[in-house]
Design an enzyme around this catalytic site. Structure first.
Site, PDB file in Angstrom:
ATOM      1  N   ARG A  95       0.847  -1.209   0.000  1.00 10.11           N
ATOM      2  CA  ARG A  95       0.000   0.000   0.000  1.00 10.11           C
ATOM      3  C   ARG A  95       0.871   1.245   0.000  1.00 10.11           C
ATOM      4  O   ARG A  95       0.579   2.235  -0.692  1.00 10.11           O
ATOM      5  CB  ARG A  95      -0.960  -0.022   1.195  1.00 10.11           C
ATOM      6  CG  ARG A  95      -2.127   0.975   1.083  1.00 10.11           C
ATOM      7  CD  ARG A  95      -1.777   2.354   1.621  1.00 10.11           C
ATOM      8  NE  ARG A  95      -1.254   2.240   2.958  1.00 10.11           N
ATOM      9  CZ  ARG A  95      -0.258   2.972   3.433  1.00 10.11           C
ATOM     10  NH1 ARG A  95       0.345   3.893   2.696  1.00 10.11           N
ATOM     11  NH2 ARG A  95       0.174   2.793   4.662  1.00 10.11           N
ATOM     12  N   ILE A 168      13.047   7.870   2.902  1.00 12.12           N
ATOM     13  CA  ILE A 168      12.280   8.049   1.676  1.00 12.12           C
ATOM     14  C   ILE A 168      11.873   6.695   1.074  1.00 12.12           C
ATOM     15  O   ILE A 168      12.734   5.893   0.674  1.00 12.12           O
ATOM     16  CB  ILE A 168      13.105   8.877   0.643  1.00 12.12           C
ATOM     17  CG1 ILE A 168      13.574  10.204   1.282  1.00 12.12           C
ATOM     18  CG2 ILE A 168      12.293   9.112  -0.628  1.00 12.12           C
ATOM     19  CD1 ILE A 168      12.472  11.056   1.882  1.00 12.12           C
ATOM     20  N   GLY A 344      -0.888 -15.570  21.883  1.00  9.48           N
ATOM     21  CA  GLY A 344       0.138 -16.050  22.805  1.00  9.48           C
ATOM     22  C   GLY A 344       1.494 -16.124  22.118  1.00  9.48           C
ATOM     23  O   GLY A 344       1.836 -15.278  21.285  1.00  9.48           O
ATOM     24  N   GLU A 368       3.772  10.262   7.413  1.00  9.76           N
ATOM     25  CA  GLU A 368       2.629  11.093   6.973  1.00  9.76           C
ATOM     26  C   GLU A 368       2.037  11.881   8.137  1.00  9.76           C
ATOM     27  O   GLU A 368       0.825  12.087   8.214  1.00  9.76           O
ATOM     28  CB  GLU A 368       1.536  10.218   6.348  1.00  9.76           C
ATOM     29  CG  GLU A 368       1.934   9.565   5.064  1.00  9.76           C
ATOM     30  CD  GLU A 368       1.902  10.528   3.892  1.00  9.76           C
ATOM     31  OE1 GLU A 368       1.544  11.691   4.100  1.00  9.76           O
ATOM     32  OE2 GLU A 368       2.270  10.103   2.793  1.00  9.76           O
ATOM     33  N   THR A 370       3.021  12.317  12.474  1.00  9.51           N
ATOM     34  CA  THR A 370       2.892  11.430  13.639  1.00  9.51           C
ATOM     35  C   THR A 370       1.535  11.660  14.304  1.00  9.51           C
ATOM     36  O   THR A 370       0.837  12.641  14.031  1.00  9.51           O
ATOM     37  CB  THR A 370       3.997  11.715  14.673  1.00  9.51           C
ATOM     38  OG1 THR A 370       3.781  13.041  15.195  1.00  9.51           O
ATOM     39  CG2 THR A 370       5.395  11.636  14.061  1.00  9.51           C
TER      40      THR A 370
END
Ligand code: TGC
Ligand code: FAD
Length: 390
Positions: A95, A168, A344, A368, A370
């Site tokens: 993505r 970057i 677990g 993008e 914080t």
């Protein structure tokens, strides 16, 4: 209870989507199930971006998909969001690649570039034949881009660029970097091509997050840039910040996909895992935790859908994007951490998805803008006071 709801979509968001939006979601979802999920664990373990997927992503029309013309698909914003959601259900790294290519590189060329720049780069980028990166952050403080040191000076018809950028995405695989630099004419965007003398890149190889994505540094040592490679349409921080608004919007959707993958794994695991004579899923404590994940996912889905509809009407404000980026990243990260715990010891292995998503989301909540940056943007909207500076 009579009707069976979709555990990943308790409020039936699907029924709010137009037919073409459902088609986009389903076709990208099939691609992610068939081609992405089976290889992401290994890509993450090997610290490698699966670059061979770029061609397939391009063939599906996902690169620059919300731009008009130049071989781009011209989809609406909700469709772009659904694409991000499905891709990040696979892995945040893929993505990220699509966000950077589409929102941070193709968007500014489309919005601020000359006709020649658009013709040269946009069709090639839509086809996945050219890859882009976006250089805004510098090592001395990413949250405050107004403090950038990278600068360019005029030299005849050219510019001479000096400085560096850090963290970057796509740094070492990009054919062109959109680099933001201070000049006497304001903050300008430069199209820095990979073989320009004085331009070097270096990959960051020791990440424990977004391992299936390329991250690196850019270095500029007296790089000569022709005027034809300067974006003519913007000369202030508004340029890069407007790109961030596009990418942050996509992230609000993307992280929902990561959270859904974690919830799905936690439901399946807790139904199979028998402890103290009964499946974990039959205990009240586990059901409350699963229900809480579903509550957070549902709220995130409703926020992003509303945001997308506002964006498609041209009414979305950056503050609304900040609220959703903050809320949805926080929700997804908390869900991933809790899903990891429900598994677990098994949860610390890459055999199950939560720890990979959890580690990825540590980056997504940081890049993008914080979490704190987005909280302060909302705070500024409410009070009218800018609390960033001294
Ligand atoms: P400020 O003085 O507020 O604004 C300067 C100019 O920009 C305009 N503007 C925006 N325009 C569109 N969208 C936005 N979100 C905007 N925010 C501001 C503003 O109207 C003004 O325009 P003009 O015409 O008056 O010049 O600027 P500031 O420096 O005070 O901003 C403060 C702050 C903290 C909000 C900003 O610096 C900020 O957002 N910082 C966070 C930096 C950040 O998010 N960096 C991300 C780098 S890229 C990245 O992480 C990619 S990861 C991708 C991946 O792999 O998926
Ligand atoms: P800092 O700005 O140093 O922040 C450190 C801490 O201080 C944070 O917790 C922050 O919330 C807090 N803080 C900051 N300001 C305040 C304040 N006023 N009050 C209170 N607390 C505050 N950048 C690009 O330009 N292009 C890319 O493609 C890109 N890709 C990335 C990929 C990855 C995997 C990562 C991790 C980062 C990427 N970035 C990219 C950079 C990213 O945008 C920055 O990491 C981010 O903006 C934060 O900057 P920083 O890391 O310098 O942290």
């Amino acid at each position: 209870m009579t009707t069976k709801l979709d555990p990943m979509d308790l409020y039936d968001i699907r029924s709010e989507l137009a037919e073409d939006e459902v088609m986009v979601k389903d076709s990208v979802g099939r691609f992610v199930d068939d081609k992405v999920i089976p290889l992401m664990r290994e890509a993450f373990e090997r610290h490698e971006f699966p670059q061979h997927l770029v061609g397939e992503v391009a063939q599906l029309g996902l690169l620059g998909c919300s731009l008009e013309g130049y071989d781009c698909a011209g989809l609406n914003s909700v469709s772009y969001g659904l694409i991000c959601q499905e891709l990040e259900r696979g892995d945040s790294g893929l993505r990220s690649f699509v966000s950077v290519q589409s929102s941070l590189v193709m968007f500014p060329i489309h919005a601020y570039g000359s006709e020649e720049q658009k013709q040269r780069w946009l069709p090639a980028m839509a086809r996945g034949e050219a890859i882009g990166s976006f250089g805004l952050t510098e090592s001395h403080g990413g949250s405050d881009p107004s403090n950038m040191k990278t600068h360019a000076k005029r030299d005849g018809d050219d510019w001479i660029l000096n400085g560096s950028k850090m963290w970057i995405t796509n740094a070492t695989i990009a054919d062109v970097a959109v680099v933001w630099a201070k000049t006497d004419d304001g903050v300008l965007g430069f199209l820095v091509e990979k073989d320009m003398p004085g331009f070097e890149t270096q990959e960051i190889k020791n990440k424990f997050s977004l391992r299936a994505s390329v991250t690196g540094a850019l270095f500029f040592d007296n790089v000569r840039i022709p005027q034809a490679n300067v974006l003519p349409g913007v000369s202030s921080l508004k340029g890069p910040l407007s790109c961030l608004t596009q990418a942050r919007y996509g992230i609000t959707w993307g992280v929902i996909g990561a959270a859904q993958a974690c919830l799905n794994e936690a439901i399946n695991y807790s139904q199979d895992r028998v402890l103290f004579g009964r499946p974990l899923a039959n205990t009240q404590a586990i059901q409350i935790r699963l229900a809480d994940m579903s509550r957070r996912i549902t709220m995130a889905q409703l926020l992003s859908l509303r945001l997308g509809r506002l964006k498609d009407k041209g009414e979305m404000s950056p503050t609304q994007v900040s609220l959703a980026k903050w809320n949805n990243c926080r929700a997804a990260l908390d869900i991933a951490r809790d899903a990891r715990d429900i598994l677990g010891g098994a949860g610390i292995t890459a055999e199950y998805v939560p720890i990979r998503h959890m580690l990825n989301l540590e980056s997504v909540i940081t890049y993008e803008g914080t979490e704190t940056v987005h909280q302060l943007v909302v705070g500024m909207e409410l009070t009218g006071v800018n609390a960033f500076g001294s």
